[in-house]
Structures are given as C-alpha cells and as structure tokens.
Write an enzyme that holds these catalytic residues in place. Structure first.
Site, PDB file in Angstrom:
ATOM      1  N   GLY A  91       0.772  -1.237   0.000  1.00  0.00           N
ATOM      2  CA  GLY A  91       0.000   0.000   0.000  1.00  0.00           C
ATOM      3  C   GLY A  91       0.806   1.291   0.000  1.00  0.00           C
ATOM      4  O   GLY A  91       0.335   2.312  -0.496  1.00  0.00           O
TER       5      GLY A  91
ATOM      6  N   GLU B 240       4.089   4.355   5.831  1.00  0.00           N
ATOM      7  CA  GLU B 240       2.895   3.512   5.750  1.00  0.00           C
ATOM      8  C   GLU B 240       1.735   4.307   5.152  1.00  0.00           C
ATOM      9  O   GLU B 240       1.635   5.517   5.343  1.00  0.00           O
ATOM     10  CB  GLU B 240       2.576   3.024   7.178  1.00  0.00           C
ATOM     11  CG  GLU B 240       1.417   2.111   7.338  1.00  0.00           C
ATOM     12  CD  GLU B 240       1.465   0.825   6.516  1.00  0.00           C
ATOM     13  OE1 GLU B 240       1.575   0.937   5.287  1.00  0.00           O
ATOM     14  OE2 GLU B 240       1.341  -0.262   7.091  1.00  0.00           O
ATOM     15  N   ASP B 241       0.877   3.631   4.430  1.00  0.00           N
ATOM     16  CA  ASP B 241      -0.281   4.328   3.849  1.00  0.00           C
ATOM     17  C   ASP B 241      -1.380   4.553   4.877  1.00  0.00           C
ATOM     18  O   ASP B 241      -2.027   5.594   4.883  1.00  0.00           O
ATOM     19  CB  ASP B 241      -0.834   3.590   2.621  1.00  0.00           C
ATOM     20  CG  ASP B 241      -1.135   2.121   2.902  1.00  0.00           C
ATOM     21  OD1 ASP B 241      -0.641   1.589   3.923  1.00  0.00           O
ATOM     22  OD2 ASP B 241      -1.855   1.501   2.119  1.00  0.00           O
TER      23      ASP B 241
ATOM     24  N   ASP C 282      -4.454   1.402  10.952  1.00  0.00           N
ATOM     25  CA  ASP C 282      -5.858   1.088  11.226  1.00  0.00           C
ATOM     26  C   ASP C 282      -5.907   0.458  12.630  1.00  0.00           C
ATOM     27  O   ASP C 282      -5.914   1.182  13.629  1.00  0.00           O
ATOM     28  CB  ASP C 282      -6.279   0.127  10.093  1.00  0.00           C
ATOM     29  CG  ASP C 282      -7.743  -0.188  10.063  1.00  0.00           C
ATOM     30  OD1 ASP C 282      -8.363   0.049   9.024  1.00  0.00           O
ATOM     31  OD2 ASP C 282      -8.270  -0.697  11.055  1.00  0.00           O
TER      32      ASP C 282
ATOM     33  N   LYS D 199      -6.302   6.069  11.231  1.00  0.00           N
ATOM     34  CA  LYS D 199      -7.718   5.826  11.550  1.00  0.00           C
ATOM     35  C   LYS D 199      -7.806   5.409  13.025  1.00  0.00           C
ATOM     36  O   LYS D 199      -7.923   4.227  13.351  1.00  0.00           O
ATOM     37  CB  LYS D 199      -8.250   4.723  10.637  1.00  0.00           C
ATOM     38  CG  LYS D 199      -9.744   4.669  10.530  1.00  0.00           C
ATOM     39  CD  LYS D 199     -10.187   3.431   9.759  1.00  0.00           C
ATOM     40  CE  LYS D 199     -10.154   3.620   8.264  1.00  0.00           C
ATOM     41  NZ  LYS D 199     -10.660   2.403   7.565  1.00  0.00           N
TER      42      LYS D 199
ATOM     43  N   PHE E  61     -13.958   2.649   4.678  1.00  0.00           N
ATOM     44  CA  PHE E  61     -13.007   1.829   3.938  1.00  0.00           C
ATOM     45  C   PHE E  61     -12.440   2.661   2.793  1.00  0.00           C
ATOM     46  O   PHE E  61     -13.159   3.068   1.891  1.00  0.00           O
ATOM     47  CB  PHE E  61     -13.671   0.551   3.416  1.00  0.00           C
ATOM     48  CG  PHE E  61     -12.663  -0.453   2.964  1.00  0.00           C
ATOM     49  CD1 PHE E  61     -12.097  -1.335   3.870  1.00  0.00           C
ATOM     50  CD2 PHE E  61     -12.234  -0.478   1.645  1.00  0.00           C
ATOM     51  CE1 PHE E  61     -11.123  -2.237   3.462  1.00  0.00           C
ATOM     52  CE2 PHE E  61     -11.266  -1.383   1.227  1.00  0.00           C
ATOM     53  CZ  PHE E  61     -10.712  -2.261   2.140  1.00  0.00           C
TER      54      PHE E  61
ATOM     55  N   ASP F 177      -5.991  -0.263  -1.360  1.00  0.00           N
ATOM     56  CA  ASP F 177      -6.753  -1.171  -2.225  1.00  0.00           C
ATOM     57  C   ASP F 177      -8.024  -1.700  -1.578  1.00  0.00           C
ATOM     58  O   ASP F 177      -8.194  -1.647  -0.359  1.00  0.00           O
ATOM     59  CB  ASP F 177      -5.892  -2.375  -2.599  1.00  0.00           C
ATOM     60  CG  ASP F 177      -5.772  -3.369  -1.440  1.00  0.00           C
ATOM     61  OD1 ASP F 177      -5.346  -2.935  -0.349  1.00  0.00           O
ATOM     62  OD2 ASP F 177      -6.129  -4.543  -1.618  1.00  0.00           O
TER      63      ASP F 177
ATOM     64  N   ARG G 163      -5.792   0.809  -6.370  1.00  0.00           N
ATOM     65  CA  ARG G 163      -4.554   1.451  -5.888  1.00  0.00           C
ATOM     66  C   ARG G 163      -4.147   2.601  -6.796  1.00  0.00           C
ATOM     67  O   ARG G 163      -3.444   3.518  -6.390  1.00  0.00           O
ATOM     68  CB  ARG G 163      -3.410   0.434  -5.844  1.00  0.00           C
ATOM     69  CG  ARG G 163      -3.584  -0.694  -4.848  1.00  0.00           C
ATOM     70  CD  ARG G 163      -2.261  -1.413  -4.659  1.00  0.00           C
ATOM     71  NE  ARG G 163      -2.397  -2.732  -4.083  1.00  0.00           N
ATOM     72  CZ  ARG G 163      -2.423  -3.001  -2.776  1.00  0.00           C
ATOM     73  NH1 ARG G 163      -2.347  -2.014  -1.912  1.00  0.00           N
ATOM     74  NH2 ARG G 163      -2.513  -4.237  -2.339  1.00  0.00           N
TER      75      ARG G 163
HETATM   76  C1  PRP Z   1      -3.013  -2.445   4.962  1.00  0.00           C
HETATM   77  C2  PRP Z   1      -2.214  -1.171   5.035  1.00  0.00           C
HETATM   78  C3  PRP Z   1      -1.387  -1.363   6.274  1.00  0.00           C
HETATM   79  C4  PRP Z   1      -2.263  -2.220   7.153  1.00  0.00           C
HETATM   80  C5  PRP Z   1      -2.844  -1.376   8.227  1.00  0.00           C
HETATM   81  O1  PRP Z   1      -2.221  -3.407   4.384  1.00  0.00           O
HETATM   82  O2  PRP Z   1      -1.413  -1.010   3.889  1.00  0.00           O
HETATM   83  O3  PRP Z   1      -0.164  -2.009   6.005  1.00  0.00           O
HETATM   84  O4  PRP Z   1      -3.289  -2.760   6.319  1.00  0.00           O
HETATM   85  O5  PRP Z   1      -3.737  -2.119   9.011  1.00  0.00           O
HETATM   86  P1  PRP Z   1      -3.566  -2.380  10.548  1.00  0.00           P
HETATM   87  O6  PRP Z   1      -3.171  -1.093  11.206  1.00  0.00           O
HETATM   88  O7  PRP Z   1      -4.953  -2.830  10.930  1.00  0.00           O
HETATM   89  O8  PRP Z   1      -2.563  -3.462  10.730  1.00  0.00           O
HETATM   90  P2  PRP Z   1      -2.779  -4.741   3.738  1.00  0.00           P
HETATM   91  O9  PRP Z   1      -2.469  -5.895   4.638  1.00  0.00           O
HETATM   92  O10 PRP Z   1      -4.199  -4.539   3.313  1.00  0.00           O
HETATM   93  O11 PRP Z   1      -1.842  -4.941   2.487  1.00  0.00           O
HETATM   94  P3  PRP Z   1      -1.427  -3.914   1.334  1.00  0.00           P
HETATM   95  O12 PRP Z   1      -0.404  -2.974   1.927  1.00  0.00           O
HETATM   96  O13 PRP Z   1      -0.846  -4.804   0.297  1.00  0.00           O
HETATM   97  O14 PRP Z   1      -2.663  -3.183   0.854  1.00  0.00           O
END
Ligand code: PRP
Length: 177
Positions: free
Chosen positions: A44, A99-100, A103, A131, A152, A159, A165
């Site tokens: 991400g 980081e993107d 959460d 978030k 979301f 994504d 993306r």
């Molecule tokens: C997403 C996002 C972070 C993570 C955050 O990654 O890019 O890395 O979730 O969530 P959290 O704080 O609840 O751990 P994802 O696993 O969806 O993979 P991606 O980066 O390939 O989109």
C-alpha cells in the site's frame, strides 16, 4: 462490498500533495543529516513513498518489507506475517517506516518490534492516514498526513481486494457500512 456503493473523494490529489509536502518538510528537519533508511510497507505505501522521497533533498536509502495481515478480506486476521524481508542492514541506522494507513495498529506495532530486534539507531513512523477509531494496539505515529474517519478507503496506493490502488485521490465508498 456492496456493488451499488458509490466512490466518493475524501482527499483529492491537491490535498494529498499538500500533505506530502508538509510531511516532507517535517521529516527533512529531523533527518537531513542522518542518512536514514525509509522503509515502505508493501504494497500500500508505494505511491506515497514514491511521492514523499521526491520532496526530500538529502541522502537517504529506500527499502521495502512486505507484511500481510488482511489477506483478501477487508477484516484483519490479527496475525502478521513477513512475506518479504527488508534487504538493508538497519543496525545503527535511523529507520523511518512509511505507511499508507494505520488502522488497528497491528501491522506497525509488529514491525516496530521486529525492527528493534535488529538494533537500529532509531525507528519512527510516518503514516499518510491514521484511523484512530479502529485502533486495537497503541502505536506512536511521528508524522501523520490525515486523520481519517472509519470508512473503507481506496486509492493512492490503498486497495480493495487489490483494486483501486491507481486512483490519484483517496476515496471511500458511500453506502458501504
Ligand atoms: C493495509 C495497510 C497497512 C495495514 C494497516 O495493508 O497497507 O499495512 O493494512 O492495518 P492495521 O493497522 O490494521 O494493521 P494490507 O495488509 O491490506 O496490504 P497492502 O499494503 O498490500 O494493501
């Protein structure tokens, strides 16, 4: 995902650009003479990291680590796996995680612990979006682009089932729970 949900813009590309410039300015003040390793979490973060580093005019290195938490679902499994390790030896280096989104915090909390075992000089975290309403474990975010509501989000690297993306804006689905 509700097929009738409509895509709406939360932050447009100009707002994102302004946030990236502000973050770059904050990061520059702290890292200008440190030759840091900027560590993107795949997948991400790649769009944000690519834009961010082009506003940083001092020596730095870039590496990536791939962690997996969500699989193909939108719900976190709570288990983090290292899918691809970073290549750079980070011992005694200043590491800035890029980081993107933060959460639940599980991914970044895991990564910070994982990196600290490698004895870096420092580890900090820069997140384009935060978030806080979803947090399950405490995480200190040193540089935050946007605090976001519990929707979301897709676009600018984020994504839904690996799609969206490539959207230049950060969007959400109206009508999605
Ligand atoms: C997403 C996002 C972070 C993570 C955050 O990654 O890019 O890395 O979730 O969530 P959290 O704080 O609840 O751990 P994802 O696993 O969806 O993979 P991606 O980066 O390939 O989109």
């Amino acid at each position: 995902m509700n097929p009738r949900a409509e895509l709406r813009v939360l932050f447009n590309r100009r707002e994102i650009e302004a946030a990236v410039r502000r973050l770059a300015s904050e990061i520059s003040q702290d890292y200008r003479n440190k030759n840091p390793v900027l560590l993107g979490i795949l997948r991400g973060s790649f769009v944000f990291l690519a834009d961010l580093i082009r506003h940083l005019d001092f020596p730095l290195e870039v590496d990536f680590i791939e962690l997996s938490s969500y699989g193909s679902s939108t719900q976190t499994s709570g288990k983090i796996k290292v899918v691809k390790k970073l290549e750079t030896p980070v011992r005694d280096h200043d590491v800035l995680i890029v980081e993107d989104i933060v959460d639940t915090g599980l991914t970044t909390a895991f990564l910070i612990k994982y990196l600290k075992r490698q004895k870096p000089a420092s580890v900090r975290l820069c997140a384009l979006t935060d978030k806080p309403s979803r947090r399950e474990v405490p995480v200190k975010i040193d540089y935050i682009g946007f605090t976001v509501p519990n929707k979301f989000l897709v676009g600018y690297g984020l994504d839904a089932n690996q799609k969206f993306r490539n959207l230049p804006d950060i969007c959400y689905f109206e009508g999605e729970a």
